[in-house]
Design a protein around this motif. Structure first.
Motif, PDB file in Angstrom:
ATOM      1  N   GLY A  26      85.071  43.893  68.733  1.00 41.29           N
ATOM      2  CA  GLY A  26      85.471  42.577  69.217  1.00 41.29           C
ATOM      3  C   GLY A  26      86.764  42.115  68.587  1.00 41.29           C
ATOM      4  O   GLY A  26      87.479  41.302  69.142  1.00 41.29           O
ATOM      5  N   TYR A  27      87.121  42.649  67.417  1.00 41.17           N
ATOM      6  CA  TYR A  27      88.374  42.269  66.775  1.00 41.17           C
ATOM      7  C   TYR A  27      89.537  43.140  67.255  1.00 41.17           C
ATOM      8  O   TYR A  27      90.690  42.825  67.043  1.00 41.17           O
ATOM      9  CB  TYR A  27      88.291  42.464  65.255  1.00 41.17           C
ATOM     10  CG  TYR A  27      87.220  41.689  64.543  1.00 41.17           C
ATOM     11  CD1 TYR A  27      86.568  40.623  65.157  1.00 41.17           C
ATOM     12  CD2 TYR A  27      86.866  42.014  63.244  1.00 41.17           C
ATOM     13  CE1 TYR A  27      85.592  39.914  64.487  1.00 41.17           C
ATOM     14  CE2 TYR A  27      85.887  41.299  62.564  1.00 41.17           C
ATOM     15  CZ  TYR A  27      85.245  40.260  63.194  1.00 41.17           C
ATOM     16  OH  TYR A  27      84.286  39.554  62.530  1.00 41.17           O
ATOM     17  N   SER A  28      89.221  44.286  67.846  1.00 44.18           N
ATOM     18  CA  SER A  28      90.168  45.376  68.026  1.00 44.18           C
ATOM     19  C   SER A  28      91.483  44.974  68.679  1.00 44.18           C
ATOM     20  O   SER A  28      91.520  44.213  69.634  1.00 44.18           O
ATOM     21  CB  SER A  28      89.518  46.480  68.865  1.00 44.18           C
ATOM     22  OG  SER A  28      88.297  46.860  68.283  1.00 44.18           O
TER      23      SER A  28
ATOM     24  N   ARG B   9      82.307  36.305  67.772  1.00 41.17           N
ATOM     25  CA  ARG B   9      83.130  36.851  66.689  1.00 41.17           C
ATOM     26  C   ARG B   9      84.440  37.468  67.187  1.00 41.17           C
ATOM     27  O   ARG B   9      85.228  37.969  66.396  1.00 41.17           O
ATOM     28  CB  ARG B   9      82.335  37.875  65.887  1.00 41.17           C
ATOM     29  CG  ARG B   9      82.068  39.189  66.597  1.00 41.17           C
ATOM     30  CD  ARG B   9      81.512  40.200  65.605  1.00 41.17           C
ATOM     31  NE  ARG B   9      81.199  41.450  66.266  1.00 41.17           N
ATOM     32  CZ  ARG B   9      79.997  41.984  66.325  1.00 41.17           C
ATOM     33  NH1 ARG B   9      78.995  41.357  65.743  1.00 41.17           N
ATOM     34  NH2 ARG B   9      79.786  43.131  66.934  1.00 41.17           N
ATOM     35  N   GLN B  10      84.677  37.413  68.481  1.00 41.30           N
ATOM     36  CA  GLN B  10      85.968  37.870  68.989  1.00 41.30           C
ATOM     37  C   GLN B  10      87.053  36.857  68.621  1.00 41.30           C
ATOM     38  O   GLN B  10      86.771  35.676  68.457  1.00 41.30           O
ATOM     39  CB  GLN B  10      85.897  38.074  70.505  1.00 41.30           C
ATOM     40  CG  GLN B  10      84.982  39.223  70.904  1.00 41.30           C
ATOM     41  CD  GLN B  10      84.834  39.361  72.411  1.00 41.30           C
ATOM     42  OE1 GLN B  10      85.442  38.606  73.155  1.00 41.30           O
ATOM     43  NE2 GLN B  10      84.032  40.312  72.841  1.00 41.30           N
ATOM     44  N   PRO B  11      88.309  37.290  68.464  1.00 40.29           N
ATOM     45  CA  PRO B  11      89.376  36.391  67.991  1.00 40.29           C
ATOM     46  C   PRO B  11      89.593  35.199  68.927  1.00 40.29           C
ATOM     47  O   PRO B  11      89.404  35.289  70.138  1.00 40.29           O
ATOM     48  CB  PRO B  11      90.615  37.304  67.979  1.00 40.29           C
ATOM     49  CG  PRO B  11      90.084  38.683  67.898  1.00 40.29           C
ATOM     50  CD  PRO B  11      88.787  38.678  68.645  1.00 40.29           C
ATOM     51  N   TYR B  12      90.008  34.083  68.332  1.00 37.64           N
ATOM     52  CA  TYR B  12      90.312  32.853  69.060  1.00 37.64           C
ATOM     53  C   TYR B  12      91.808  32.582  68.945  1.00 37.64           C
ATOM     54  O   TYR B  12      92.379  32.675  67.851  1.00 37.64           O
ATOM     55  CB  TYR B  12      89.543  31.664  68.488  1.00 37.64           C
ATOM     56  CG  TYR B  12      88.045  31.772  68.636  1.00 37.64           C
ATOM     57  CD1 TYR B  12      87.365  31.126  69.662  1.00 37.64           C
ATOM     58  CD2 TYR B  12      87.295  32.528  67.737  1.00 37.64           C
ATOM     59  CE1 TYR B  12      85.993  31.224  69.796  1.00 37.64           C
ATOM     60  CE2 TYR B  12      85.921  32.637  67.856  1.00 37.64           C
ATOM     61  CZ  TYR B  12      85.276  31.981  68.892  1.00 37.64           C
ATOM     62  OH  TYR B  12      83.907  32.089  69.018  1.00 37.64           O
ATOM     63  N   SER B  13      92.430  32.246  70.057  1.00 34.89           N
ATOM     64  CA  SER B  13      93.843  31.877  70.060  1.00 34.89           C
ATOM     65  C   SER B  13      93.950  30.364  70.124  1.00 34.89           C
ATOM     66  O   SER B  13      93.561  29.740  71.110  1.00 34.89           O
ATOM     67  CB  SER B  13      94.560  32.510  71.264  1.00 34.89           C
ATOM     68  OG  SER B  13      94.570  33.919  71.149  1.00 34.89           O
ATOM     69  N   LEU B  14      94.463  29.776  69.055  1.00 36.64           N
ATOM     70  CA  LEU B  14      94.637  28.335  68.954  1.00 36.64           C
ATOM     71  C   LEU B  14      96.121  28.022  68.848  1.00 36.64           C
ATOM     72  O   LEU B  14      96.924  28.889  68.472  1.00 36.64           O
ATOM     73  CB  LEU B  14      93.899  27.785  67.733  1.00 36.64           C
ATOM     74  CG  LEU B  14      92.428  28.207  67.560  1.00 36.64           C
ATOM     75  CD1 LEU B  14      91.886  27.702  66.239  1.00 36.64           C
ATOM     76  CD2 LEU B  14      91.590  27.694  68.717  1.00 36.64           C
TER      77      LEU B  14
ATOM     78  N   GLY C  76      97.343  28.757  65.439  1.00 37.20           N
ATOM     79  CA  GLY C  76      97.283  30.132  64.956  1.00 37.20           C
ATOM     80  C   GLY C  76      96.071  30.857  65.497  1.00 37.20           C
ATOM     81  O   GLY C  76      95.289  30.314  66.280  1.00 37.20           O
ATOM     82  N   ARG C  77      95.907  32.079  65.071  1.00 37.76           N
ATOM     83  CA  ARG C  77      94.814  32.927  65.523  1.00 37.76           C
ATOM     84  C   ARG C  77      93.747  32.976  64.429  1.00 37.76           C
ATOM     85  O   ARG C  77      94.071  33.016  63.246  1.00 37.76           O
ATOM     86  CB  ARG C  77      95.342  34.338  65.789  1.00 37.76           C
ATOM     87  CG  ARG C  77      94.453  35.230  66.638  1.00 37.76           C
ATOM     88  CD  ARG C  77      95.300  36.379  67.177  1.00 37.76           C
ATOM     89  NE  ARG C  77      94.548  37.284  68.026  1.00 37.76           N
ATOM     90  CZ  ARG C  77      94.072  38.456  67.617  1.00 37.76           C
ATOM     91  NH1 ARG C  77      94.290  38.834  66.378  1.00 37.76           N
ATOM     92  NH2 ARG C  77      93.415  39.242  68.441  1.00 37.76           N
ATOM     93  N   CYS C  78      92.490  32.963  64.805  1.00 37.96           N
ATOM     94  CA  CYS C  78      91.438  32.983  63.791  1.00 37.96           C
ATOM     95  C   CYS C  78      90.232  33.767  64.298  1.00 37.96           C
ATOM     96  O   CYS C  78      90.073  34.007  65.501  1.00 37.96           O
ATOM     97  CB  CYS C  78      91.014  31.569  63.407  1.00 37.96           C
ATOM     98  SG  CYS C  78      90.126  30.687  64.699  1.00 37.96           S
ATOM     99  N   VAL C  79      89.387  34.164  63.347  1.00 34.99           N
ATOM    100  CA  VAL C  79      88.143  34.866  63.654  1.00 34.99           C
ATOM    101  C   VAL C  79      87.026  34.207  62.867  1.00 34.99           C
ATOM    102  O   VAL C  79      87.169  33.936  61.676  1.00 34.99           O
ATOM    103  CB  VAL C  79      88.237  36.357  63.280  1.00 34.99           C
ATOM    104  CG1 VAL C  79      86.888  37.034  63.465  1.00 34.99           C
ATOM    105  CG2 VAL C  79      89.280  37.056  64.121  1.00 34.99           C
ATOM    106  N   ILE C  80      85.947  33.913  63.528  1.00 37.09           N
ATOM    107  CA  ILE C  80      84.758  33.381  62.870  1.00 37.09           C
ATOM    108  C   ILE C  80      83.577  34.262  63.258  1.00 37.09           C
ATOM    109  O   ILE C  80      83.741  35.285  63.919  1.00 37.09           O
ATOM    110  CB  ILE C  80      84.483  31.916  63.273  1.00 37.09           C
ATOM    111  CG1 ILE C  80      84.256  31.827  64.795  1.00 37.09           C
ATOM    112  CG2 ILE C  80      85.609  31.009  62.839  1.00 37.09           C
ATOM    113  CD1 ILE C  80      83.732  30.480  65.253  1.00 37.09           C
ATOM    114  N   GLY C  81      82.409  33.871  62.851  1.00 37.13           N
ATOM    115  CA  GLY C  81      81.193  34.557  63.266  1.00 37.13           C
ATOM    116  C   GLY C  81      80.110  33.524  63.477  1.00 37.13           C
ATOM    117  O   GLY C  81      80.371  32.322  63.499  1.00 37.13           O
TER     118      GLY C  81
END
Length: 733
Positions: free
Chosen positions: A491-493, A270-275, A278-283
């Motif tokens: 994890g998002y911080s 669930r930590q952010p992904y850099s693509l 763009g940037r995204c968050v999943i779980g």
């Protein structure tokens, strides 16, 4: 040995390759010199080459062109054992070692090999056959070969694609099925355990829809990499297709360890992904099943893990669940509860409980946090933890959130001015266009000052429309309400959030708080760093879920400003906290005894307890990690040991620490662990194989005699003849 000497040796050339055979046929009409020149031309062309060994297996001849292709000096190779120069190209043990083939003195052909000194270099196809000397004794091998590097890699890639996912490099569905099948078959004979995890990504479809399929593919690759890092033990990880993954972990049935692995996976994913897009968050959600407890065959175990995954997703996502036999009924029941939410709202079945927030230095109650509960018409009271899981993902989350804000403000208006009311804001409510107006209306109707309302906002809001988020935060700041950044460190911080938003308080993530009293100095160091950061930005810090004096002391030592948790006060009814707070100032000192009482969960179900070779049916009234309260037996002295059968092979050794009439307090020898859904379970279960050997079915323990287990509790000791309490006897009859 020169090539001319090889041609004159008994046995001739080992023309195992087609090219060499054609050359030998053509050479039959030529002179020896012409033959030699022709074969040398063939060697130089690279279409074929020759090798020879002596009786001891040492290389005596090798075509110079081969040495060049291998990148090795010919003079360094001649005289060395052939088996040390070449090794099978396949690294999976499919081919016998070359030394065994040569030692058998039998012809061979089509053997792919590499130079041992250059395992990543050219691939050769080797053939050879034994030759004899004039006396008929073994004289060594003569052979041929060709380079097949490109062909080899094409075949390897074809074989790899048949077994592995082309996108992530993980095992594919077919390979995972084969691996689980073969592992469980072997483990049945050895009576070993094997865990299977099913994983499903949450919000993956949104990434595909908003950022495109290329971004989705890159996200899946990053997920695969994180899974490999998260599970730091022997395992096999596969992608079954889409956003579904599977993990097989052999020789592990400890549900405490499996729960820790699952939580680590959930946290990392669930930590952010850099693509690039763009940037995204999943779980993700995780379901866990363990062989042989939850199935013996692959079909049974995978189905059990699938049901556990389904339960985890229905429980609010971002969770793990262990399989249990009642999951199918539970899933149906949860869907009914979700369908009843609208009725609950219309019929005023929801109510608020409050948990105090304590100022660490003065021990004063400075706020009460509101938590939504449900007085269901059939189920009875549903506490705040279970209600939050039911509500998450519901279409009514915004409407129920608005109700909670209005209700909390009307309550707080009757409290002393020094006490604020706090409550969390779900993301769908925060992003609604009318959110700020709803808050303003609730304050106005209650006559409550804005500074006495504290709204806790999850970091997840920052992954929506940035302009809308900033605009809403600015309007809330202008309105004058207090803002808390919730779950900081989850994890998002990002420091960017703190620079963008006018937060008054940072609430540290509960998992980070829970680990702060451990032996790992890094965890407490992170808490200190967050406190220092908050101080530099003029913000306060809040740590919730404080359950032990050791954790409380560690947090206070870090400089945490606000504390909350069962060691101070559990959430309770509004009337109770209002009776406490209406005085000159409510102060609460931490108490470990208060935590002990608070952590026990009301259960009220029938179970069995085993003493020596007798099984007794009792009522389990409440349950905690460390103990339980049972009712139904009389004349049970303190110090008596029971084996508590919690069902499904879950046995917990316990000692009676309190006995009052027909009620006994038990303390477990080994603490229970989190089952992923807010409940508790034993770390291990009795193996079905052990039950079978004791004459029991491959299922949960049942009432009866347990002579096969004698010795656990002290064989030979006198057996107390515990009697049933009158009410329990009546129930049995």
């Amino acid at each position: 040995m020169p090539l001319k000497g090889l041609l004159s040796s008994k046995g001739g050339s080992a023309a195992a390759e087609p090219v060499a055979e054609e050359a030998a046929a053509a050479a039959s009409t030529l002179s020896d010199a012409q033959k030699l020149a022709m074969l040398e031309d063939l060697e130089r062309s690279g279409l074929g080459w020759f090798w020879a060994s002596d009786a001891e297996g040492r290389l005596v001849y090798l075509s110079a062109s081969v040495a060049e292709r291998l990148g090795l000096a010919l003079e360094d190779l001649v005289g060395r054992p052939v088996a040390q120069i070449f090794q099978p190209a396949a690294s999976d043990g499919r081919e016998k070692p070359l030394a065994l083939r040569l030692g058998a003195h039998k012809a061979f052909s089509g053997l792919p090999v590499r130079a041992a000194a250059r395992p990543d270099g050219a691939v050769l196809r080797l053939a050879g056959h034994p030759v004899s000397d004039a006396q008929g004794g073994f004289a060594g091998f003569r052979g041929t070969g060709t380079e097949i590097t490109e062909e080899w890699y094409r075949e390897e890639e074809t074989e790899r694609l048949a077994k592995f996912d082309s996108l992530t490099g993980l095992a594919n569905r077919h390979r995972m099925a084969q691996l689980i099948d073969s592992t469980l078959t072997a483990f049945r004979a050895a009576k070993r355990n094997c865990a299977v995890m099913m994983l499903d990504l949450d919000r993956f479809k949104q990434v595909n829809d908003t950022l495109g399929h290329a971004a989705g593919d890159e996200l899946l690759r990053q997920v695969a990499e994180r899974l490999g890092r998260a599970i730091d033990r022997e395992c096999e990880i596969g992608r079954l297709g889409g956003d579904e993954f599977q993990v097989m972990i052999p020789d592990l049935d400890d549900r405490g360890v499996l729960g820790e692995i699952a939580m680590k996976v959930l946290t990392m994913l669930r930590q952010p992904y850099s693509l690039e897009e763009g940037r995204c968050v999943i779980g993700s959600s995780v379901g866990i099943a363990i062989a042989p407890h939850d199935g013996v065959t692959r079909e049974e175990v995978v189905r059990s893990a699938d049901l556990a995954l389904y339960a985890a997703k229905n429980g609010g996502r971002g969770q793990f669940r262990f399989y249990s036999g009642d999951l199918e009924n539970e899933a149906i029941f949860r869907r009914r509860l979700e369908a009843d939410l609208g009725t609950g709202l219309a019929e005023n079945q929801f109510f608020l409980k409050y948990q105090p927030v304590i100022e660490a230095e003065s021990r004063k109650v400075i706020a009460l946090e509101a938590k939504i509960c449900w007085n269901h018409s059939q189920r009875g009271e549903i506490d705040e933890e279970e209600f939050a899981r039911i509500l998450e993902g519901s279409s009514l989350v915004g409407e129920i959130g608005r109700w909670a804000i209005h209700e909390a403000c009307s309550h707080a208006a009757r409290w002393p001015e020094t006490v604020r009311v706090a409550l969390g804001v779900p993301v769908p409510l925060f992003t609604a266009e009318s959110f700020v107006e709803d808050v303003s209306e609730a304050l106005s109707e209650a006559g409550l000052g804005p500074s006495r309302l504290d709204l806790a906002i999850s970091e997840a809001i920052f992954f929506g429309d940035a302009d809308n988020v900033d605009r809403t935060l600015a309007r809330l700041f202008k309105l004058g309400v207090r803002l808390t950044l919730d779950e900081f460190g989850s994890g998002y911080s990002s420091l960017a959030y703190l620079r963008r938003a006018p937060f008054d308080t940072i609430r540290i993530d509960s998992r980070l708080v829970a680990e702060a009293s451990g032996e790992d100095e890094r965890e407490i160091g992170l808490v200190r760093a967050i406190v220092a950061l908050a101080g530099a930005l003029g913000m306060d810090t809040l740590a919730g879920g404080v359950e032990t004096m050791a954790l409380n002391d560690a947090l206070v030592g870090c400089g945490i400003g606000l504390l909350q948790g069962p060691i101070y006060y559990e959430s309770t009814l509004r009337e109770t906290v209002e009776a406490e707070i209406m005085g000159e100032g409510w102060r609460i000192d931490p108490s470990s005894e208060r935590t002990w009482r608070a952590r026990r969960r009301t259960v009220l179900r029938k179970i069995h307890v085993i003493h020596d070779d007798h099984s007794y049916e009792v009522t389990l009234r409440n349950l905690s990690r460390t103990g339980a309260l049972i009712q139904g037996l009389i004349d049970v002295p303190r110090g008596t040991q029971f084996v508590v059968d919690l069902g499904g092979g879950q046995l917990a050794v316990a000692t009676v620490t309190r006995s009052n009439g027909d009620t006994q307090g038990l303390e477990f020898e080994q603490h229970l662990v989190d089952d992923g859904s807010g409940g508790l379970c034993t770390r291990n279960r009795v193996s079905p194989y052990l039950l079978a050997s004791a004459g029991k079915p491959l299922a949960a323990l049942s009432p009866g005699s347990y002579k096969a287990m004698r010795g656990q509790l002290g064989e030979g000791q006198p057996i107390p003849q515990f009697g049933y309490a009158p009410s329990a006897r009546a129930e049995q009859g």
